[in-house]
Design an enzyme around this catalytic site. Structure first.
Site, PDB file in Angstrom:
ATOM      1  N   GLU A  14      -6.584  -8.206  -0.483  1.00 55.76           N
ATOM      2  CA  GLU A  14      -6.741  -8.110   0.697  1.00 55.76           C
ATOM      3  C   GLU A  14      -8.206  -7.626   0.938  1.00 55.76           C
ATOM      4  O   GLU A  14      -8.784  -6.719   0.232  1.00 55.76           O
ATOM      5  CB  GLU A  14      -5.943  -6.817   1.457  1.00 55.76           C
ATOM      6  N   GLU A  24       0.894  -1.018   0.038  1.00 54.54           N
ATOM      7  CA  GLU A  24      -0.133  -0.048   0.081  1.00 54.54           C
ATOM      8  C   GLU A  24       0.945   1.194   0.126  1.00 54.54           C
ATOM      9  O   GLU A  24       0.873   2.016   0.904  1.00 54.54           O
ATOM     10  CB  GLU A  24      -0.895   0.010   1.120  1.00 54.54           C
TER      11      GLU A  24
END
Ligand code: GAL
Length: 672
Positions: free
Chosen positions: A309, A152
């Site tokens: 995710e 991320e």
């Protein structure tokens, strides 16, 4: 196109696996439970740097060797992380330039994660060395299926103002502008005495007494996205060199404003993203997910993506974090598949015992998995997913697109505007119309090839280059339908106003001129009335004073000094038509307009379904797959119209009327 060459015939299923947090005795139990749950892929070692490299001169791979071997022995593949998202404490103590600095000059320290400046030479050097070590060590390992680069990017450190960042920003600017004269012109530095005489006078847009230079800020956001992309590319180059053929990705988050996924996409072998709808928001949650899936899928239209995710149940980073109700995890997972995912993964495999994320539900929780509802649902999904293998590699065709451009978002985020506009929110609101009607929809940039689309919707396309405006104009000229909304075409790429009348380069295709903007405060507004039907709709947030220059009004304002003025317009242009929505109407007004626009563009839904039943189509290898998702907590009957085929989860032939259980799903391989 298949995502993972090593997993050609299976939907990927698994999650982030952090064995370094656990005693090796637990590892055996982990792989046993993974097999029980049908897990075939784990993302490994994402936050392991301090364990992999305890000091500058030592790497310790023994533990990772053992876990890689154990996973391979159990037939579980690995999306191996490059572990560069959380540098170890020794690194920032020895090389403090690693640490990021905020706009006030405050250094952000280690003790959490993402404690690095993207422009730090020390960070880059040590990250590259670690990636090389990992790639060399595991290049031939049978478990290695893909690379998970970093984690991320920019999620926590959305910008950095360190000396290294300032220096890198200058280099980026020199490359972009060549001369200071060009930069001064682009940044409009004659305003407020900002003219730069040397490059050294230029910094990142640090905290200042008042509104900072808008073009400087815009360039800084472009630079920041590029700086992180540079890191991704640096790692990717090493991985390509040492492990050609092993695909590499990074987990994107579509609403992290710092990263322009569109410029990144060509560098990723496949798109993966992290999707966390808020269960507290009711049915808005599944729409939030649908927007994200559509944004992400559109980054690489020719192949599926990986939902890398999602939460098995609850997270902890909102103020209130309820669990997902029974059946919701399955429903949202299958929604991702329906909208183009070829893999379903979670954060994380086993819930941590310590640390900041210990109350985020794991696939395996803190108690006995045999007594866990969440694990039972995880196992059940693991049994079902292999039945969807026929969908692998298929894609989602679409004839409608929303123009979404991070440069527009960044420009609208800048201070000193007529009002603050929520650009992603407005784009999502327009998307919702299509989502609720089962009309497939992509997200594109204004420079995209538009030939395959019948309808392009451009919400608040505030920043627009002349070239991109020409692209939209030519699309209409060739027969396309364009719907642009308020506050479009106002500034160029430097955030300078396009002079001569709003909406700048869109004026010709839209056939109108905007004279004034009327932003509204809380409780204020106006109304518009459709000419053809007399339907009236309240207007809030925004209205405009519009003058026709060839377009005709479809609706007019009913109040205030511009009463009778055009609120919605239509302009026949070339072989197509361009609509303009100058206001923010309520849902009924928006629906009436979009009904009309969609019907005229000849766009059809996949299937008409009862409320809260989502229908999508995937296509590939001459096959078509219809997914039906019942988001309501009650059973519902759906007419399949002319569709007939085999429902893959149950293996039964279906046609006519189909009953979906509460939160039930059907995935139908269609017979032609
Ligand atoms: C994601 C992140 C994971 C974990 C997760 C918790 O944003 O990539 O590492 O923190 O959130 O929900």
């Amino acid at each position: 196109m298949k995502l993972l060459p090593k997993l050609p015939n299976a939907i990927a299923y698994g999650g982030d696996y952090n064995p370094e947090q656990w005693d090796p005795a637990v590892w055996q139990e982990d792989v046993r439970l993974m097999r029980e749950a049908g897990v075939n892929l784990v993302s490994l070692a994402i936050f392991s740097w301090s364990k992999l490299q305890p000091n500058e001169d030592t790497y310790e791979f023994g533990w990772l060797d053992r876990i890689m071997d154990l996973l391979a022995e159990n037939g579980i593949l690995v999306c191996l992380a490059t572990a560069t998202a959380s540098p170890p404490p020794w690194l920032s103590v020895k090389y403090p330039d690693v640490l990021p600095v905020d706009a006030s000059g405050l250094t952000l320290h280690h003790g959490s994660r993402q404690n690095y400046s993207p422009s730090s030479p020390s960070y880059q050097r040590f990250a590259a060395a670690l990636v090389r070590q990992l790639a060399e060590r595991y290049r031939a390992h049978p478990a290695l299926a893909a690379w998970h680069v970093n984690n991320e990017y920019a999620c926590h450190t959305s910008e950095c103002h360190s000396a290294d960042s300032a220096a890198a920003f200058r280099v980026w600017l020199q490359k972009k502008y060549g001369t200071l004269d060009q930069l001064n012109a682009a940044w409009g530095t004659a305003f407020w005495s900002q003219i730069y005489q040397t490059w050294e006078e230029i910094f990142t847009p640090r905290r200042a007494p008042h509104d900072r230079n808008p073009t400087q800020q815009l360039d800084f956001r472009r630079f920041t996205s590029d700086a992180y992309r540079h890191l991704f590319r640096m790692e990717k180059a090493i991985l390509n060199e040492l492990t050609p053929g092993v695909p590499a990705t990074t987990n994107l988050v579509w609403f992290i404003r710092a990263i322009d996924g569109r410029t990144w996409a060509p560098d990723l072998d496949f798109i993966s993203w992290d999707c966390y709808p808020d269960p507290l928001t009711g049915h808005a949650a599944e729409h939030f997910a649908a927007v994200g899936h559509d944004v992400m899928r559109s980054l690489k239209k020719d192949r599926p993506f990986l939902l890398i995710e999602q939460a098995p149940s609850a997270v902890t980073w909102r103020s209130i974090n309820p669990p997902k109700a029974p059946g919701v995890m399955r429903l949202w997972s299958l929604q991702a598949v329906a909208r183009g995912a070829d893999g379903i993964m979670f954060f994380q495999w086993r819930a941590s015992q310590s640390g900041a994320e210990k109350y985020i539900t794991g696939m395996v929780g803190h108690g006995d998995p045999a007594q866990s509802r969440v694990f039972a649902e995880i196992k059940a999904l693991g049994v079902e997913l292999p039945k969807l293998a026929p969908l692998l590699g298929s894609t989602v065709p679409s004839r409608v697109a929303i123009v979404f451009d991070w440069s527009v978002c960044w420009a609208l985020d800048l201070e000193a505007k007529p009002a603050r506009l929520d650009y992603p929110g407005w784009a999502s609101e327009l998307h919702r119309y299509f989502y609720e009607r089962n009309i497939p929809i992509d997200f594109i940039r204004p420079d995209a090839a538009l030939d395959g689309y019948a309808l392009v919707v451009a919400p608040a396309l505030y920043l627009l280059t002349q070239k991109d405006a020409a692209n939209l104009e030519q699309f209409v000229e060739r027969g396309g339908s364009l719907l642009a909304t308020y506050f479009s075409g106002i500034v160029d790429e430097n955030e300078h106003v396009v002079l001569g009348g709003y909406p700048g380069h869109l004026r010709r295709v839209l056939g109108l001129r905007v004279e004034e903007w009327i932003p509204f405060g809380e409780g204020q507004g106006n109304a518009l009335q459709f000419t053809a039907t007399g339907q009236s709709s309240p207007v809030t947030q925004w209205a405009e004073v519009v003058h026709l220059e060839g377009a005709r009004a479809l609706a007019q304002y009913t109040g205030d000094f511009y009463a009778g003025g055009p609120a919605i317009t239509e302009h026949a242009f070339g072989r197509g038509v361009a609509y303009y929505l100058s206001a923010k109407p309520d849902n009924s007004g928006l629906t009436s307009l979009l009904d009309q626009v969609v019907a005229k563009a000849g766009v059809q839904p996949v299937l008409k379904t009862p409320p809260l039943v989502e229908a999508t189509l995937r296509e590939g290898d001459g096959e078509r797959y219809l997914s039906l998702l019942n988001h309501s907590p009650a059973a519902v009957s759906v007419s399949l119209a002319a569709y007939r085929g085999t429902e893959l989860l149950s293996g039964t032939a279906v046609s006519g009327q189909l009953t979906l259980a509460a939160r039930g799903v059907a995935v139908i391989q269609l017979h032609s």
